[in-house]
Motif scaffolding. Structure first.
Motif, mmCIF file in Angstrom:
data_model
loop_
_atom_site.group_PDB
_atom_site.id
_atom_site.type_symbol
_atom_site.label_atom_id
_atom_site.label_comp_id
_atom_site.label_asym_id
_atom_site.label_seq_id
_atom_site.Cartn_x
_atom_site.Cartn_y
_atom_site.Cartn_z
ATOM 1 N N VAL A 118 42.415 34.338 37.173
ATOM 2 C CA VAL A 118 41.906 35.480 36.770
ATOM 3 C C VAL A 118 40.325 35.371 37.082
ATOM 4 O O VAL A 118 39.688 34.561 36.639
ATOM 5 C CB VAL A 118 41.782 35.805 35.088
ATOM 6 N N ASP A 119 39.725 36.447 38.118
ATOM 7 C CA ASP A 119 38.423 36.205 38.440
ATOM 8 C C ASP A 119 37.496 36.952 37.588
ATOM 9 O O ASP A 119 38.126 37.260 36.455
ATOM 10 C CB ASP A 119 38.443 37.067 39.838
ATOM 11 N N LYS A 120 36.230 36.740 37.669
ATOM 12 C CA LYS A 120 35.042 37.091 36.866
ATOM 13 C C LYS A 120 35.448 38.572 36.523
ATOM 14 O O LYS A 120 34.783 39.110 35.324
ATOM 15 C CB LYS A 120 33.603 36.850 37.757
ATOM 16 N N ASP A 121 35.906 39.498 37.301
ATOM 17 C CA ASP A 121 36.260 40.803 37.038
ATOM 18 C C ASP A 121 37.304 41.153 36.212
ATOM 19 O O ASP A 121 37.624 42.387 35.766
ATOM 20 C CB ASP A 121 36.185 41.643 38.359
ATOM 21 N N GLY A 122 38.129 39.963 35.937
ATOM 22 C CA GLY A 122 39.297 40.286 35.221
ATOM 23 C C GLY A 122 40.571 40.362 36.059
ATOM 24 O O GLY A 122 41.657 40.621 35.367
ATOM 25 N N GLU A 123 40.509 40.378 37.387
ATOM 26 C CA GLU A 123 41.624 40.660 38.191
ATOM 27 C C GLU A 123 42.369 39.648 38.651
ATOM 28 O O GLU A 123 42.025 38.312 38.357
ATOM 29 C CB GLU A 123 41.015 41.088 39.590
ATOM 30 N N GLU A 124 43.608 39.828 38.020
ATOM 31 C CA GLU A 124 44.793 38.689 38.143
ATOM 32 C C GLU A 124 45.435 38.426 39.513
ATOM 33 O O GLU A 124 45.795 39.385 40.034
ATOM 34 C CB GLU A 124 45.947 38.829 37.007
ATOM 35 N N ILE A 125 45.527 37.253 40.051
ATOM 36 C CA ILE A 125 45.730 36.979 41.368
ATOM 37 C C ILE A 125 46.826 35.806 41.228
ATOM 38 O O ILE A 125 46.641 34.638 41.064
ATOM 39 C CB ILE A 125 44.433 36.363 42.041
ATOM 40 N N SER A 178 32.024 32.811 35.443
ATOM 41 C CA SER A 178 31.525 33.731 36.504
ATOM 42 C C SER A 178 30.367 32.932 37.084
ATOM 43 O O SER A 178 29.756 33.571 38.034
ATOM 44 C CB SER A 178 30.884 34.738 35.436
ATOM 45 N N ARG A 211 48.014 31.084 33.139
ATOM 46 C CA ARG A 211 46.944 31.828 33.750
ATOM 47 C C ARG A 211 45.442 31.141 33.443
ATOM 48 O O ARG A 211 45.445 30.444 32.528
ATOM 49 C CB ARG A 211 46.903 33.276 32.890
#
Length: 197
Positions: free
Chosen positions: A86-93, A182, A177
């Motif tokens: 989960v990146d700093k923008d909340g996008e799950e990869i 950030s 997860r």
């Protein structure tokens, strides 16, 4: 990737030399034999105490320079689990990770922005990740004192923080997860400018 593995081998050699008393605490070399003497014996060096994570890794890992191997019975892929970054923008990869690979290696192989400035030698906290579910955090091995020392330097430390270089993919971690903070605290010098997350 090859450079990372060579660096880990060098780190292993230095740690073994220190354990055997060939390196002093001040870093002065008191070598009685060449490095070449230690290379063939590294995988089978007897040790006093081995963490359960190390023991599991050595017992189950097929040593290979590629991320996927073919087994003796002809399978083309190793067993993999899914790790969700989960990146700093909340996008799950979601990423498929072979059993036995560290989270840091998996992130680098899949172009996930996880720094790892010390190349997994436990000398920084730039691969800091946050396990988002306590259930999965409790399935991880306890962090070593060295890892806890580095975590104390991490940006945005939480109760479920771990270093990505120390979290090894295991079947029970399928679906974990991991949030990437950030920012990192990279104390590099000589004009190095880390890229932002």
């Amino acid at each position: 990737m090859l450079g990372h593995r060579i660096s880990r081998l060098g780190s292993t050699i230095v740690k073994q030399l220190a354990r055997e008393g060939y390196l002093s605490t001040y870093g002065t070399r008191n070598l009685h034999r060449s490095y070449g003497h230690y290379l063939p014996s590294l995988p089978v060096v007897p040790r006093q105490a081995r963490t359960s994570q190390e023991a599991w890794f050595l017992k189950s890992q097929k040593f290979c320079t590629s991320s996927t191997t073919s087994s003796e019975n002809g399978d083309d892929e190793t067993e993999k689990i899914t790790i969700i970054f989960v990146d700093k923008d909340g996008e799950e990869i979601p990423v498929k990770v072979p059993i036995g690979m560290s989270v840091l290696e998996a992130a680098h192989e899949n172009d996930i922005d996880l720094e790892g400035a010390c190349e997994a030698s436990l000398a920084c906290s730039t691969c800091h990740v946050i396990v988002m579910d306590t259930e999965y955090y409790n399935k991880l091995e306890e962090p070593t004192d060295e890892e806890n020392d580095m975590l104390d330097l991490a940006f945005g430390l939480t109760e479920t923080s771990r270093l990505g270089c120390q979290v090894i993919a295991r079947p029970e971690l399928d679906g974990v997860r991991l949030a990437i903070p950030s920012a990192t605290r990279n104390f590099a010098v000589d004009g190095f400018v880390p890229k932002p997350h």
